[in-house]
Every structure is written in C-alpha cells, then in structure tokens.
Design an enzyme around this catalytic site. Structure first.
Site, PDB file in Angstrom:
ATOM      1  N   TYR A   1       4.197   4.660  11.790  1.00  0.00           N
ATOM      2  CA  TYR A   1       4.393   3.216  11.949  1.00  0.00           C
ATOM      3  C   TYR A   1       5.242   2.543  10.885  1.00  0.00           C
ATOM      4  O   TYR A   1       5.434   1.338  10.908  1.00  0.00           O
ATOM      5  CB  TYR A   1       3.048   2.493  12.071  1.00  0.00           C
ATOM      6  CG  TYR A   1       2.063   2.770  10.943  1.00  0.00           C
ATOM      7  CD1 TYR A   1       2.127   2.059   9.742  1.00  0.00           C
ATOM      8  CD2 TYR A   1       1.061   3.725  11.077  1.00  0.00           C
ATOM      9  CE1 TYR A   1       1.237   2.299   8.711  1.00  0.00           C
ATOM     10  CE2 TYR A   1       0.157   3.967  10.053  1.00  0.00           C
ATOM     11  CZ  TYR A   1       0.247   3.253   8.874  1.00  0.00           C
ATOM     12  OH  TYR A   1      -0.640   3.494   7.865  1.00  0.00           O
TER      13      TYR A   1
ATOM     14  N   ARG B   1       0.870  -1.169   0.000  1.00  0.00           N
ATOM     15  CA  ARG B   1       0.000   0.000   0.000  1.00  0.00           C
ATOM     16  C   ARG B   1       0.908   1.219   0.000  1.00  0.00           C
ATOM     17  O   ARG B   1       1.434   1.612   1.038  1.00  0.00           O
ATOM     18  CB  ARG B   1      -0.850  -0.058   1.272  1.00  0.00           C
ATOM     19  CG  ARG B   1      -2.048   0.857   1.294  1.00  0.00           C
ATOM     20  CD  ARG B   1      -2.580   0.981   2.707  1.00  0.00           C
ATOM     21  NE  ARG B   1      -1.713   1.835   3.497  1.00  0.00           N
ATOM     22  CZ  ARG B   1      -1.520   1.731   4.810  1.00  0.00           C
ATOM     23  NH1 ARG B   1      -2.113   0.793   5.500  1.00  0.00           N
ATOM     24  NH2 ARG B   1      -0.703   2.561   5.428  1.00  0.00           N
TER      25      ARG B   1
ATOM     26  N   HIS C   1      -3.185   4.612   4.697  1.00  0.00           N
ATOM     27  CA  HIS C   1      -4.351   3.732   4.705  1.00  0.00           C
ATOM     28  C   HIS C   1      -5.571   4.436   4.119  1.00  0.00           C
ATOM     29  O   HIS C   1      -6.292   3.893   3.295  1.00  0.00           O
ATOM     30  CB  HIS C   1      -4.657   3.280   6.139  1.00  0.00           C
ATOM     31  CG  HIS C   1      -5.971   2.584   6.254  1.00  0.00           C
ATOM     32  ND1 HIS C   1      -6.194   1.328   5.729  1.00  0.00           N
ATOM     33  CD2 HIS C   1      -7.159   2.975   6.793  1.00  0.00           C
ATOM     34  CE1 HIS C   1      -7.450   0.975   5.947  1.00  0.00           C
ATOM     35  NE2 HIS C   1      -8.060   1.949   6.593  1.00  0.00           N
TER      36      HIS C   1
HETATM   37  C1  LIG Z   1     -14.979  -5.641  11.047  1.00  0.00           C
HETATM   38  C2  LIG Z   1     -14.098  -4.445  10.904  1.00  0.00           C
HETATM   39  N1  LIG Z   1     -13.159  -4.206  11.832  1.00  0.00           N
HETATM   40  C3  LIG Z   1     -12.383  -3.113  11.758  1.00  0.00           C
HETATM   41  C4  LIG Z   1     -12.502  -2.233  10.712  1.00  0.00           C
HETATM   42  C5  LIG Z   1     -11.624  -0.967  10.649  1.00  0.00           C
HETATM   43  N2  LIG Z   1     -10.664  -1.090   9.552  1.00  0.00           N
HETATM   44  C6  LIG Z   1     -10.902  -0.565   8.347  1.00  0.00           C
HETATM   45  S1  LIG Z   1      -9.704  -0.934   7.247  1.00  0.00           S
HETATM   46  C7  LIG Z   1      -8.809  -1.787   8.380  1.00  0.00           C
HETATM   47  C8  LIG Z   1      -7.539  -2.471   7.977  1.00  0.00           C
HETATM   48  C9  LIG Z   1      -7.742  -3.445   6.860  1.00  0.00           C
HETATM   49  O1  LIG Z   1      -6.513  -3.981   6.437  1.00  0.00           O
HETATM   50  P1  LIG Z   1      -6.408  -4.935   5.193  1.00  0.00           P
HETATM   51  O2  LIG Z   1      -7.522  -5.924   5.219  1.00  0.00           O
HETATM   52  O3  LIG Z   1      -5.045  -5.475   5.152  1.00  0.00           O
HETATM   53  O4  LIG Z   1      -6.704  -4.021   3.917  1.00  0.00           O
HETATM   54  P2  LIG Z   1      -5.851  -2.782   3.362  1.00  0.00           P
HETATM   55  O5  LIG Z   1      -6.378  -1.561   4.040  1.00  0.00           O
HETATM   56  O6  LIG Z   1      -4.436  -3.061   3.671  1.00  0.00           O
HETATM   57  O7  LIG Z   1      -6.143  -2.735   1.912  1.00  0.00           O
HETATM   58  C10 LIG Z   1      -9.458  -1.751   9.626  1.00  0.00           C
HETATM   59  C11 LIG Z   1      -8.944  -2.370  10.865  1.00  0.00           C
HETATM   60  C12 LIG Z   1     -13.506  -2.520   9.766  1.00  0.00           C
HETATM   61  N3  LIG Z   1     -13.712  -1.717   8.702  1.00  0.00           N
HETATM   62  N4  LIG Z   1     -14.272  -3.622   9.875  1.00  0.00           N
END
Ligand SMILES: Cc1ncc(C[n+]2csc(CCOP(=O)(O)OP(=O)(O)O)c2C)c(N)n1
Ligand SMILES: Cc1ncc(C[n+]2csc(CCOP(=O)(O)OP(=O)(O)O)c2C)c(N)n1
Ligand SMILES: [Mg+2]
Ligand SMILES: [Mg+2]
Lengths: 325, 405, 325, 405
Positions: free
Chosen positions: B293, B280, B284
């Site tokens: 981080y 990424r 985020h």
């Molecule tokens: C059930 C749930 N828990 C927490 C979140 C908050 N949240 C949004 S994105 C994220 C990280 C997701 O990481 P990843 O699946 O690796 O996807 P990336 O952002 O790296 O594309 C979190 C913790 C959420 N949207 N849904």
C-alpha cells in the site's frame, strides 16, 4: 427509618455515599442543577458542589470512558446513563475496558470504584427505547457485576454496597418502581450484600425466581397460587452476576420446580443461564422443566405492552404448567 | 443567553466556509541536518535530560530491531515498532513530570524506556512468562507500569482518550499539580471516543494533553482516506481547545511544545491538542507488509528525516555526545536486550491460577469451581497441557496463584 | 469446483455477490487497496472500483451507521469489522438500529440488505482483543440473524445467502480457520439455507452441537468417543439466531444426551439458551443434564489460551460425564 | 506524501491557538420585525412556496398546542413540541426537493407537515392505533413516511447522522440527483456518531446536509455545559466541510442557506453543515418542566423572536397573506386536529399479530409459537387483556395480522 420511594432511596444512597467519602462523584446527562430527568440526583450539586456533581455533554461513550479514567485514578465515580436503552454507545467502554481493566493489567490498575446507574425496564409506556432490560448483555461479560434492587430498602443498601465494592458495578434501577415502590428505609449508612440472592418467602412446592420490578409480579402470581394451595418459595436474585447459584439450587433441590421470570426477550435472556445451570445441578431433583416467563423475542412494544410483558397471570400459568407437568 | 461566541456578527448573504483560509503552521526547531533554526525559541532541554532522551530513543530503536528480528525467527508471536516516531513519543514524555500519568495506544514503548522500564520488564511482558505482572494475559507490547505511571495498553483504539480526561479530572480534584498525557494515532482520532474526549475535556477544563501521532497511515489506510480536514490539529477549533502542530521528528519542537502544553494544562486547566507530524517507518506490526500500500520511495524520503539521526547530530554538535559513546551504548544495549530475551523466553509460563484471578477483586465461587475443574482435567490429560501440567502437582495446583493474591 | 481455504471462499463469495448485483458494496477499515488485514476483500477494489469497495475511516460506529443508511436506501452493504472484538463501538447502531429498523417503522423502512462480516474466535494467540466470540450478545437481540460458517463450502454458500437475505445478518468468520480450513468449493453462485442446522454426522448415543471453528473440536472429540464405542450425532448450528430448534430437539429426543460447546465464556453464552430450551422440550427424554463445554468466565487469555479453550479433550470428558451420569 | 494541507508553513516558536480569532457570522435576512435587511441576498422563496411553508408552520404550531393540551388531559401518553423551531425545520425542508430523504431527530414534525403528512397520519401514530403503519410499537411522535421520504424516528440520539451519510452515498451512486437532510440537536452533536458521520461524509464526498438545531438546551443542559467551542458550526473546519450559521428563526435565511447547501451537495457532492440558531420555546417534552433550569425572562426574550410571527409579518407586508386567511386557517386546522384526534383515540389497538410481525421479514417458528402461546394465554384470561382479547375470537386470532403480511 423514613418512608420513601425507590427514587428517594437512590438519592439518599448517593447523598450518604458523597457525604461519607469525598472521592465519590455523580455525573451524567442532566444530573447537575436539574438533578436528573427522574431526579435521582436532586440537590446533590447544591450540597456537594459542581465539581462533584455535574452535567456531562450528551455522549454515553464519553461518560463511561471518563468514568473509567476517574476510577483508575482512584476516585469513586457514579455515572448515570439516562435510560438503560442508551447504554449501548458505551458498550465498548464497558465490555472491553471496564470489565477487563484489572485482569489485563494483572491488578496494576483497576476501575473497581466505578458504578454505572441506569433506570431500566418497562411498564411505563416507553416503547422500544425507554423500556429495555439489557442485563443479559452484561451478564455475559466476565469482570462485571450487575445489581438490581426491588424496593427502596434494597435500593439504598445495594447501591451503597455497589459504590463501595472493589469491582465495577452496573446498577439497574427498575424505573416503573421509582415512585410506585414505597417503604421504610433506615436513615443511617448501611450496605446489603452483593452476590447474594434473598429468599423472600419460603415455600415447598415450587421456586419462583426474579429480580427488580419483576419481583412484584412473581409475588402476585405466588398469591394466586397459594390460594390453590401451591406453596411457593420466592427468591430475589439481586445480583445478576456473579450470581448466587447455591441459594437457587438449594431451593430447587427442595421444591423440585422452578419458574424464572424477566422482562427481557426469552432468547439469550439470563433465565437461560439459570435454567441451564439448574438443569445441570438439580437434574435428578427436577419434577418438571424449568419454566421461563419472559418478554417476547421482539423489540419492546408500546400499545400492546401489557401483552408483551410477563405479568402475574403469565407466571401463574407457568406455575400451573410446572405443577401439572 | 448566547449560544455561541460570535453569533453577534451578522451577514445577509449565505457565505459558506470550510476553513481553508485557516492556516495551522508547523512548529519546528531543528533542521533536518540537526542545526537549530536561526531565531527559534529558546531551547530548554539541558544536557542531562537531552542525554536521557537520546538514550531512550536509541534504546527503543535497538529494542525494536531486536524484537522484530526475534519475531521473524519465530521466537515471539507478535511485535510493533516505534521506529520513526521516537521523538514524538519520548520528546513529549520528557516534557512531563515523571509522575504525570500516560495513557498510550501501543506504539509508545519509548515513553516507558525513558521512564526506566527495565529490559527484564519489557521481555517478561513480551514473552508473557510467569514474571509478567499481567500474567501473560495480553499480546506482546501491551505493557503497563504502576510505578512508572503508565496505564496498561489495551488494543481497542481510542478508548484511552476519554479515560485520560477522567483521569485528569481526578488529578485536578486531587490538586497534586499533575497532568495526564494521552497518545494516539491519527487513525484512532476518527473514533467516536476521540470526539467525546476532546469535548468533555474542554467543557470540564481538565489538565490533559492529547498527543496525536500523525504518522500518515492507519495500517494501510493513508490519511487522505482517513479525513479530509487539515490534519487532526484543526479539530481543536471545534472544541475551543488550544492546539499546536509540531514536526514530530524534531525532538526539540516536540519537547518545547509539550512543555508549554503542560504549563497550560496544569496552571490553567486548559486541555491541549498536539499534532505531531511523523511517519511510521516500519510496517504497522509484525503481521503487516506495507509494500502492498505504499512506495519504497516514500519510505526512503522519510527515512532521511529520521528523528534519531537528527537528534544525534544536534547532540554531537553541542558536544553532549560522541561517536565512541554511541558505539559503546549501542553495543551494550544490544547485548542487554539479547541476553535478557534469552532468559525471558525460557521462563515458565504463568501459573494456572492466573487464568482466573483479577477478573474480580475476589474470585467468585463459580469461577473458582471452573479452575478446580480445569485442574482436574489437566491432571487427567497432562500431556496435552505442556504449559501448565508440569507445575500443577509440584506446586499444589491453584495454591501457587492463591498464595500470590 | 476449486480447492480453496475459508478466506478465499469468503473472497469468492464477495466477488460473486458484487458481480451479480451492482448494489452490493464492500467497505471497512483497510478493505480497499489492501484488501483487508486478512485479505478477505483482495482485488475487489481493482475489479469493481473505488466506489463499490473502499476504505472507511477508523470508526466502527460510523461504519455500521453508514451501512444502516445505505441499506435503508436500497443498497446491499457488506461492512467489515476488522475483528469481532472491535464490533462493540457499533453495538448501539446494531442493537438499537439495525435490529429494530423494520419493526419500528412497520416495514416502511428496513435494512435487510445489510451484512456485517467480522473475523471472530481464538486459537491464534490473540489475547483479549483478537479472540472474542461475541455471538451471544447479538443472539439476545430480536431482529438480528447471526451466521457462522465452519468451512470454505459453507463460507461461500452461507455468506451469499446472508448478503441476499431480506434481514440484516451478522456473519462471524472463524479466523483460526481462514487458512487452516481448505476444501472444495463450487465455482458457481450458490446459497446454503439460513436458519437451518446441519446434521453433519448421524449417531445414536449422544448429540454434540457446536458452530464455526468449534465443529472441528467436537469432531475430534467424537472420534475419540467412537473409539470407545460411543456413537455421536454431530450438529452444526450454522445460524445462531433465529436458531433451528427442531433439528436439535429431534436429535436429542433420539439420543437423550447433549453436549454443546462454544469458545465464549460459560455464563450467558448461547449454550445456555440451547440447554434451557432442550431441558424444556426434551425433559422426559434426557438421560443426563445438557453439558456445556465453553471458555472460562474470564477475558480471553494469551499464554494459557489452550487451557482456556474448550478443546477436544474437554469435550471428550464431557461426553464421558454425560454417558456415565 | 503530505499529511496536511498547511504543513508547509513552518514557525520556530511554539504558538498555540484555540481558534478564537476565527469568526463565524450569523446569516440572517429578515429582521425580527419581518422586514428584510437592506442589501441582503435575493429572496428566492416565491409566493406559492411561501404560503406552503407558512401553512406548515401554522399547522405545526396548532398541532403542538392541541396535542400538548391532550397530553395534559391524559388523553395522550407523551408529546414533544417543535414550538419556536418551525422555521429551522420547515425552511430547510422547503429548500429540498420533496423526494430528498430526511432523517430527523424527533422535534421535526414541521417537515412532515410541509410534505403533506395528513392529520390522520399524525393522529394514528400518536395514538398507536390499528391504523398506525408502525402498529403502535413506538412512543408518540415517532413518525415515519415512506411516501414522503421521511425515515421513521428512532429515540437514540445521533444514530441517524451516520445513517444519513450512508443514505446519501447510496443516492450518489444511484445518480438520481437527490440528497439527504439530517436534522439533530446541538446536544446530539456531542455523540460519537456525529463525529463519525461528519468525517465519513467529508472523506467520501456525499450529498448530505447536516442541519443542527442549536436551540440552547439538551433537556436541562445548557449549551455552555454541552461544549466550550463556538457552537456546532465551528466543528466543520476539522473535517474541511462547508458550513454556515444561520438565524434559525428567520425562515428566509434558513431557506436560502439550505438551498445553497443543497446545490453544493448535489452538484459538487460536498457535504454541508448548517447550524441554525434557535430556541426551544416549550418544555423539552411533556415529561419536562423547564422552570427548574431556566428563567421565564430568557424564555420571554426568545418568545419575541418567534419565527412564526416573523414570517407572518413578512407575508402580510408582501400581501401574500392576510388576517382573514390567518383566522380562517387557524380555525380550520384547530377543528381538523381536534376532530381527527377524537376519531383516532377511539380506533382499535393494533392486532395482536403485529406484536411479532416485522421483527424479521418472515417470522421465525419460535416467535410464531410465542404468539400462539400468547393467544392461548389471552383466551384463558380475556378480562386481563382488554386491548387484544375482544378481537381475538372475532377475527380468528393471528390470522388478522397474517392476512396483512
Ligand atoms: C476499535 C478498534 N478498531 C480497529 C482496530 C484494529 N487496528 C489496530 S491498529 C489500527 C490502525 C491504527 O492507526 P493509527 O491510530 O493511525 O495508529 P498507528 O498504527 O499509525 O500508530 C487498526 C485499524 C483496533 N485495534 N481497535
Ligand atoms: C443516546 C441517547 N442518549 C440520551 C437520550 C435521552 N435524551 C432524549 S432527548 C435528549 C436531549 C437532546 O438534546 P438536543 O439534541 O439538543 O435536542 P433538542 O431536544 O434540544 O431538540 C436526551 C438527553 C437519548 N434519547 N438518546
Ligand atoms: Mg497512524
Ligand atoms: Mg437542543
């Protein structure tokens, strides 16, 4: 017409729905060969094949997630959760997904085809985890329809209506009545209306309101009251949400008194919503406070189940409190 | 009755294993400099499709740059970039039929761009205006398109993964020869829904492709704190599911892997797990600042592996693209995005009635009553509701929405 | 005393709790190095080490399951759920496990040490999934304590009390106030009482009741009403369950009127429970129906968030309805 | 930053794998005839422990027989047997220290028997009488014992698995050198909580042992409809967790595997997954009839592999047990169970106050009020409440419970 119990009526409704529309599928834990732990899906796999009636792995969040996807695709899934007490692992899929699917997409996608069936309620010596009545959790979730039948005739008609409803429906089956409630059920395909309460008996002095297995209880209480000359109007809510406010308030405007009863704990139970609405809409007509006769604010117990449950005598006492206020 | 495949072989000493002897190779076709590896698999991406893919990648990059800038200017409340992961998203989408269903996470706007989501459509959603089909109900980037077979994004992570399995099961019964692709992050793969989905897909043999974008982070959480295993691909063994790990920044590898996955899915009803190793490159989301981080150095190292640049070099080498086209397209797209944005942000908010429609197929009386009370309330205090009051009288209140339905 | 915002007060409370008792642990998604997406756990890992403050994998059901086990073991886990909207995957662990742990074991085991923190509520342009107020789901679950602070002083005192409470607590933090609500907070370790509502302002004509971020809203409404000479009594419920019925009914017995406000949808929201209880206990004293000013019965919207939310003007209108009934 | 261990190795053709080339052997030490395999690992079960184990196995078998009979006679509302799985449950428990924590599913009464749960304790729970520490609140078989480090059973499946991880994390911080064992069925391993637990355990390196009793069925659902993978052990690779598959009907193999697992857990903070291959010889529960979903023939085949008989033969061969002892113990235990049952079923129900105690550490006013109203109600209708009315006046109502607290 055939005489059948509530379980057979559920089975008959599923059979009818599957025969009428090949997009209807039934699945869940043990629903395949075995026909479900209560046998609600007996013979469906035999009749409609393993593709349309099957066991799933033991994972409620998966069952409902899978069902959401199937419904979005245009199928008509009827997913069984083995006991309503085990619906919570699927709570996210139901509350954040099922309930909001159409709204969040502006009707581009919907899971209207989905029905989730689950046996619920106490009275079978099931303790905390085979007795719960979780309807209020779902009733606080816009987008969901919650339906509960009280007898075999309703079970078939309301389940068929639920399966065919354009909205996702959670259909709770009072398991205490599965074999105990027996009655005449039309053999043909029929639907009973959702979102409509049923005035089961007219009366003038007080309105008694319940749903599912609790209807028997208020009926018994009503009989006791009638012997004292108290005329009771009995309403079966049938659809918990969206609920039929008009039928309830019309009745209370007439009788001036209301007792609502459910097995779930008092605090935050659906009787609270009913009482809150009725006190608002019938304020000047209420002769006494809306009485709630419910489970205690505890987990569902075992040995002292009878003490916990809102039985006929507790409703009867509430009728007295209301009449003598 | 045997309960496992390999239970027959017995040993008489307690030998534990953690799978460290299993090696999952990384499938890659294009070197970082855009040259294909010698002796690699045949490349089946033809010129037309390659150009369509690249155009979508460039479009996505430009859209992301512009919209993040707009967010910084306060014109947009929120944004999320696909930057760095365009190959994983668009390469896999390109290997599908255009009417295969996609259930994505939120960082996959490239898939929509590839399928032809218009800039107007992007902007109307981002600004939640009256032309957004979802009536401005969801946060920016929660796109959806029925026409393009792309389910509306929902924020709760991983919920779409078992849904994809159900969708694919329905496709299998319908017999149209379609499959479903679900895309998610390596963070989302920690959710219970992931396990549910993979297991059910393997048991019920459905035509679904699970594409995990392993981009190193879930917000601030690095993969080392997300799992101890060998990435996400290794989990497929537990379900006896076909899996492959690909270089997610290599458009050709992603494309070929997905093409083959689709074949397995559609022809054999074999679900497939693809792990696309990527990064990424951006924060985020617009609410995040990664400097807390991770290091600039790490980001720089990955910037050198930019999938867009790699594909561009490959295209240039083949003579399927030239610098002039690049310049022109870049400029056209920038202008298009900017101009469309300007129009979209000025469009009216959705009609008040959209607050209550679509909760149910038919609005229940209580909800209709709530809308009427709200209208009356707004009419009493029009100044407090600049988004809805101006239109209320003009358009006869909820009639405006009702006429839509 | 230090001036801080609500977020800093939460951070300060966690710091205080961890310093005072090494059994206190903080964990959740992104709470480690990063200090949480809102920074509620900033610097805690630095100060107390990776063993006591750490990131978890992205799995809410695991976070709460893990926390339940830790609490049963005798530790004092403070688990963060990144947004209250994402607490549902943990619903089973909370409703079937956390809530029933002590009861089902006859107090052989308990998870009293557990606190679950989650930012909740709307007003930050968060749409369906970053705005929800799910307190009513948990309020219908005997065994749980649900606490919501309205300002930095409360946030610290109530969070410390929650962490040390012998019962598991769900602590919802109004995220709209994280930075917006600023005030003086004692530097020392202190606790505010759980299960006690606070009469924030005395008044005679009408009682206004709310919690969390909604307190600001009813305060503004009260100001408008006072300008018309309507004297409002303001109550902050603070602990949603087990709730302080006496403080609320005492007030209504005095004023004869009640408006309850929350952001969650109307149907089945906690205002229903309050209205149901108050109509029952204050029946003869109520001058007008209990008014509920709440979110609509829809998922939480985005562009029209202001229209959805129960703002001061809506509460003000309800005061009028109540006064002019 | 590398996001996987093996990402370094690259290939240039899309090679999918489903792990079929990975073979997980079955660890076994005792042949079905009770003779150890030649060249097997050293057996560390000494005579004293072996006798303790066997006694617990026999006890469990007898308890199950008697109580199922009692259920059939209508004396008990519900029952679940451990029959066929005693070695898996008791062998693993025996390899722990007695103060290691156990979080089980529901079919593991053997673990309690091994640790010394008394027949009185079993019976008081089964009959939910006033001596049940949980006050008859849960269905039969939901035992728990603080003294024996055995968490009270809860019916929702798999919830205890992540709890075990948290518990073990606490043990690690406490530094007492203990570990946690969690036992569950192969059906429960399909739940999301399983995935959550294994992943967290591997990431946080906690001293936990996951013991899956793969007994072929989850109620009526055979493993083939539960998962497509190579049992449950294969899932460990996805988390890079140590795992082993053992013959669950072989007491020695289960014991040695768990002993080694405990060493890995406690000395290295390595979580371990053990899959014990076994068979549920009885019905799922007293409510179930397996003839609807499996054959007598299959059951018979497994009856021949009875773990109890196998251990008995081994003990007899070693001279650590004899037929006389067997007869005597069997008789003693049968009598003990029967007599204890007779007393337990006659004991009074729990006091009314136990309906509301323990919901919170301190009963809130509303709940106390609910109890008072209930008392008044019962006093108005004593005949309708035969379980509670008789004691109410005699003991001063809720005072009886309050005096306990
Ligand atoms: C059930 C749930 N828990 C927490 C979140 C908050 N949240 C949004 S994105 C994220 C990280 C997701 O990481 P990843 O699946 O690796 O996807 P990336 O952002 O790296 O594309 C979190 C913790 C959420 N949207 N849904
Ligand atoms: C969450 C949940 N879903 C469903 C059930 C109902 N149920 C009780 S036992 C069981 C089967 C469990 O099978 P397995 O885990 O293999 O254990 P076994 O009975 O074979 O020992 C089911 C479906 C439950 N108790 N909890
Ligand atoms: Mg990621
Ligand atoms: Mg099993």
């Amino acid at each position: 017409m055939s005489r059948m119990n509530l379980l057979q009526a559920v089975n008959n409704a599923l059979d009818t729905a599957m025969a009428a529309d090949e997009r209807v599928l039934c699945f869940g834990e043990d629903v395949g060969v075995f026909g479900g732990v209560f046998r609600a899906t007996s013979h469906l796999q035999e009749k409609y094949g393993r593709e349309r009636c099957f066991n799933t792995p033991l994972v409620e969040q998966g069952i409902v997630g899978f069902a959401n996807g199937l419904a979005a695709q245009g199928s008509t899934p009827v997913a069984e959760i083995q006991f309503a007490d085990y619906i919570y692992p699927a709570f996210d899929q139901i509350v954040n997904e099922t309930a909001k699917f159409r709204y969040r997409s502006g009707n581009l996608f919907d899971v209207g085809g989905l029905t989730i069936r689950a046996p619920y309620g106490g009275g079978i010596a099931g303790g905390h985890y085979h007795s719960q009545s979780p309807e209020a959790y779902f009733a606080h979730t816009p987008g969901l329809t919650v339906v509960i039948p009280r007898n075999p005739h309703q079970a078939k008609g309301l389940l068929l209506a639920s399966i065919r409803s354009p909205d996702p429906v959670i259909f709770f089956e009072p398991k205490r009545l599965y074999r105990a409630s027996v009655g005449e059920v039309p053999d043909e395909d029929y639907e009973l209306p959702l979102r409509q309460a049923e005035v089961v008996k007219e009366g003038n002095d007080i309105t008694l309101l319940a749903w599912g297995a609790q209807m028997e209880v208020i009926e018994q209480a009503a009989e006791m009251a009638e012997q004292e000359g108290i005329s009771c109007e009995l309403i079966d809510l049938r659809t918990i949400v969206p609920w039929d406010i008009a039928t309830v308030t019309d009745s209370v405007l007439k009788t001036g008194r209301l007792v609502v009863s459910h097995e779930a704990p008092l605090t935050g139970g659906f009787a609270a919503e009913i009482a809150a609405t009725v006190q608002s809409r019938c304020f000047l007509y209420l002769e006494s406070p809306v009485e709630r006769v419910t489970g205690l604010d505890t987990p569902f117990p075992l040995t002292l189940e009878k003490e916990y449950l809102p039985g006929p005598l507790k409703v009867f006492d509430a009728i007295h409190r209301s009449m003598n206020f | 009755m045997t309960t496992t495949r390999s239970a027959a072989k017995t040993v008489h000493a307690p030998a534990f294993t953690n799978g460290d002897d299993i090696h999952i190779p990384l499938f890659t076709l294009l070197k970082p400099d855009g040259k294909p590896y010698a002796g690699g698999a045949t490349i089946s991406l033809d010129e037309e499709k390659a150009r369509r893919v690249y155009r979508a990648m460039l479009y996505t990059r430009i859209l992301d740059e512009r919209m993040m800038a707009a967010q910084r200017q306060g014109r947009l409340s929120f944004y999320m970039q696909c930057t760095g992961e365009e190959a994983a998203v668009i390469g896999s989408t390109a290997a599908l039929k255009d009417d295969d269903m996609i259930l994505a996470q939120y960082r996959e706007q490239g898939a929509l761009a590839y399928r032809g989501f218009t800039t107007d459509e992007f902007m109307d959603q981002l600004f939640g205006n009256e032309r957004d089909p979802a009536h401005g109900r969801q946060m920016p980037i929660h796109y959806g398109s029925r026409a393009l077979h792309y389910q509306t994004i929902s924020s709760p992570l991983a919920t779409q993964i078992p849904q994809a399995v159900g969708y694919a099961y329905g496709q299998k019964l319908a017999g149209t020869g379609n499959c479903t692709l679900t895309i998610f992050g390596e963070g989302a793969a920690s959710e219970g829904d992931f396990h549910a989905a993979l297991n059910m897909a393997a048991v019920h043999k459905v035509p679904v492709i699970f594409l995990c974008r392993n981009n190193g982070y879930a917000i601030s959480t690095p993969v080392a704190e997300q799992f101890a295993g060998d990435g996400v691909a290794a989990r497929a063994f537990g379900y006896r599911m076909q899996s492959i790990r690909v270089d997610g920044n290599d458009i050709l590898a992603v494309f070929e892997a997905t093409r083959e996955a689709r074949r397995l899915a559609v022809e054999h009803n074999e679900p497939v797990l693809i792990e696309a190793m990527t990064y990424r490159l951006a924060a985020h989301s617009s609410s995040d600042d990664p400097s807390g981080y991770r290091s600039k150095k790490e980001e720089e190292a990955w910037r050198k592996k930019d999938p867009l640049a790699r594909m561009q070099r490959w295209l240039l080498d083949r003579g399927w693209w030239n610098e002039e086209e690049e310049r022109e397209l870049t400029e056209t797209l920038r202008r298009e995005v900017l101009e469309t944005m300007k129009k979209a942000e000025k469009r009216r908010p959705p009609a008040l009635g959209t607050l209550v429609s679509d909760v149910y197929a038919e609005t229940p009386p209580l909800l209709a009553e709530q809308l009427r009370e709200l209208e009356a309330h707004i009419q009493r205090h029009p100044d407090a509701y600049p988004k809805s009051a101006p239109w209320l009288n003009e358009e006869g209140g909820s009639a405006r929405e009702e006429s839509r339905a």
